[in-house]
Design a protein around this motif. Structure first.
Motif, mmCIF file in Angstrom:
data_model
loop_
_atom_site.group_PDB
_atom_site.id
_atom_site.type_symbol
_atom_site.label_atom_id
_atom_site.label_comp_id
_atom_site.label_asym_id
_atom_site.label_seq_id
_atom_site.Cartn_x
_atom_site.Cartn_y
_atom_site.Cartn_z
ATOM 1 N N GLU A 191 43.923 34.407 33.278
ATOM 2 C CA GLU A 191 43.947 35.865 33.098
ATOM 3 C C GLU A 191 43.224 36.262 31.811
ATOM 4 O O GLU A 191 42.446 37.212 31.798
ATOM 5 N N ASN A 201 45.390 38.031 44.302
ATOM 6 C CA ASN A 201 45.294 36.664 43.798
ATOM 7 C C ASN A 201 45.096 35.662 44.937
ATOM 8 O O ASN A 201 46.049 35.100 45.451
ATOM 9 N N TYR A 243 51.027 37.895 34.954
ATOM 10 C CA TYR A 243 50.222 37.023 35.821
ATOM 11 C C TYR A 243 50.717 35.580 35.742
ATOM 12 O O TYR A 243 50.849 34.903 36.765
ATOM 13 N N THR A 266 39.200 34.839 42.242
ATOM 14 C CA THR A 266 40.344 33.952 42.512
ATOM 15 C C THR A 266 40.089 33.070 43.730
ATOM 16 O O THR A 266 40.563 31.927 43.788
ATOM 17 N N THR A 320 49.232 39.502 30.670
ATOM 18 C CA THR A 320 49.041 38.047 30.714
ATOM 19 C C THR A 320 50.319 37.333 31.144
ATOM 20 O O THR A 320 50.296 36.426 31.983
ATOM 21 N N ILE A 348 52.090 40.094 41.184
ATOM 22 C CA ILE A 348 50.747 40.165 40.600
ATOM 23 C C ILE A 348 50.001 41.403 41.098
ATOM 24 O O ILE A 348 49.375 42.116 40.318
ATOM 25 N N ILE A 376 45.891 42.909 41.132
ATOM 26 C CA ILE A 376 44.993 41.768 41.324
ATOM 27 C C ILE A 376 45.347 41.108 42.660
ATOM 28 O O ILE A 376 46.498 40.726 42.881
ATOM 29 N N LEU A 434 39.983 36.884 34.365
ATOM 30 C CA LEU A 434 40.376 38.110 35.061
ATOM 31 C C LEU A 434 40.291 39.341 34.148
ATOM 32 O O LEU A 434 39.954 40.434 34.609
ATOM 33 N N ARG A 435 40.591 39.171 32.871
ATOM 34 C CA ARG A 435 40.553 40.315 31.960
ATOM 35 C C ARG A 435 39.145 40.879 31.825
ATOM 36 O O ARG A 435 38.954 42.082 31.626
#
Length: 295
Positions: A88, A44, A202, A107, A199, A36, A42, A92-93
Motif C-alpha cells: 500500500e 484487491n 489495507y 493488484t 495503510t 479493503i 481498492i 497503491l498509494r
C-alpha cells in the motif's frame, strides 16, 4: 434410516457441514475484500494470492523454522499483513488518485507475480500440512461424525468475522476509519493520521486473507494456485452481499457455502455454478447487493 427429501440424514448433514466450512472461508475472504473496498475503494485482486501466501508461510515456517500451527496462526497474518502495508505504501498509494481500474490491474499483476514465483520454486502440486495434535479426531454427533479441526475452523472464522464487524461498526476506532476514508481532509485537520489509517486498514484486510490461509492449510493441499481458484467465487460472494458491506460479506459467505453444500446433495452438476447463478439474479433484482446501499 432417517431420510430428508430422499437423502440419508448422515449424507445431508455431512454436506451441510462441508458447506458451512467452505462458507466460513468465503466469509473470511469476503470480509477482507469488503474491508479493503468498503473503506479504501481498492478492488484487491491480489486477495487470493495473499490467502495462498498465508498457507505457504505456515507450511514453510513449519518445515524450515519449526513454527507450529498455533504460532503460525498468530505470526503469519502479521507478516503477510506487513507485506500488504508495504504494498500500500509503495505502490497503491501512488495510484490512489486514479480510477479504481488501475488498482485492480496493479493488484492483479501482483497476484500473477506471487503465484508465478512460487510455481517456479515449488511447482503446481500441492503439499500437505499436518493437523495440529490438539485438534485431531472428531465428535460423534449420532447422525454424523464431525472432525474436530473442521469445528475449530468454523468457530475461529465466526469469532474473527464478528469481531471485525464489531470493531468497524461499533467502536470509536471504526468510526475514525470510516470518517477518515470519507472525509480525509477534515480528519487530518483534527490531527488524525489518515495515511497511516489507510495503510493499517489495507494491512488488516490482507492479514484476514493470510489468517484464512493458515486455517486452510491442514484442510486443503497447499499450492501456488489455491488462491486463484477461490478468488472468483469470493468476488461473486462480495457482489451478492454488496460491495463494501461488512455484515453482508459475513452473512452471504456463510449462506453461499450452505447453498453450495445443499446443491451438491440434490444436483451435484450445478454445485460449481450455483453461486454465480445467485449473483446474476441479485444483480438483476438488486444491483447494489443484498446488504449494499443503493447509489
Amino acid at each position: 434410516m432417517t431420510m430428508i427429501f430422499g437423502v440419508p440424514l448422515a449424507v445431508f448433514m455431512g454436506q451441510l457441514m462441508l458447506g458451512l466450512i467452505n462458507g466460513a472461508f468465503y466469509a473470511l475472504l469476503s470480509l477482507g475484500l469488503a474491508v479493503i473496498f468498503g473503506l479504501l475503494k481498492i478492488v484487491n485482486f491480489a486477495h487470493g494470492a495473499q490467502y495462498m501466501l498465508g498457507a505457504f508461510a505456515a507450511l514453510l515456517g513449519l518445515q524450515y523454522l519449526g513454527l507450529n500451527y498455533w504460532v503460525a496462526l498468530l505470526v503469519v497474518p502479521l507478516v503477510v499483513g506487513g507485506l500488504g502495508m508495504l504494498i500500500e505504501r509503495t505502490l497503491l498509494r501512488r495510484i490512489a488518485h486514479l480510477d479504481h481500474l488501475y488498482g485492480l490491474l496493479l493488484t492483479f499483476g501482483l497476484a500473477l507475480i506471487f503465484e508465478g514465483t512460487l510455481i517456479n520454486f515449488f511447482g503446481v502440486s500441492g503439499s500437505s500440512y499436518p493437523t495440529p495434535t490438539a485438534l485431531e479426531g472428531g465428535l460423534n454427533l449420532g447422525f454424523m461424525f464431525l472432525p474436530t479441526y473442521r469445528a475449530w475452523v468454523l468457530v475461529a472464522a465466526l469469532v474473527v468475522c464478528l469481531g471485525t464487524w464489531f470493531i468497524i461498526e461499533r467502536t470509536r476506532l471504526g468510526a475514525y476509519l470510516r470518517a477518515g476514508t470519507e472525509n480525509s481532509a477534515l480528519m487530518q485537520a483534527f490531527g488524525v493520521n489518515v495515511p497511516l489509517l489507510i495503510t493499517l486498514t489495507y494491512g488488516f484486510g490482507v492479514a484476514l486473507a493470510a489468517f484464512a490461509g493458515v486455517l486452510a492449510a491442514p484442510l486443503y493441499p497447499v499450492s501456488p494456485t489455491m488462491g486463484s481458484s477461490l478468488l472468483i467465487v469470493v468476488f461473486a460472494v462480495v457482489v451478492i452481499g454488496g460491495m463494501g458491506s461488512i455484515l453482508g460479506a459475513i452473512l452471504t459467505g456463510l449462506s453461499m457455502g450452505l447453498i453450495e453444500g445443499l446443491t451438491k446433495v440434490y444436483y451435484p452438476e450445478a454445485a460449481n455454478t450455483v453461486i454465480f447463478l445467485v449473483m446474476i439474479l441479485v444483480l438483476l433484482l438488486r444491483p447494489s447487493g443484498l446488504f449494499g446501499k443503493e447509489a
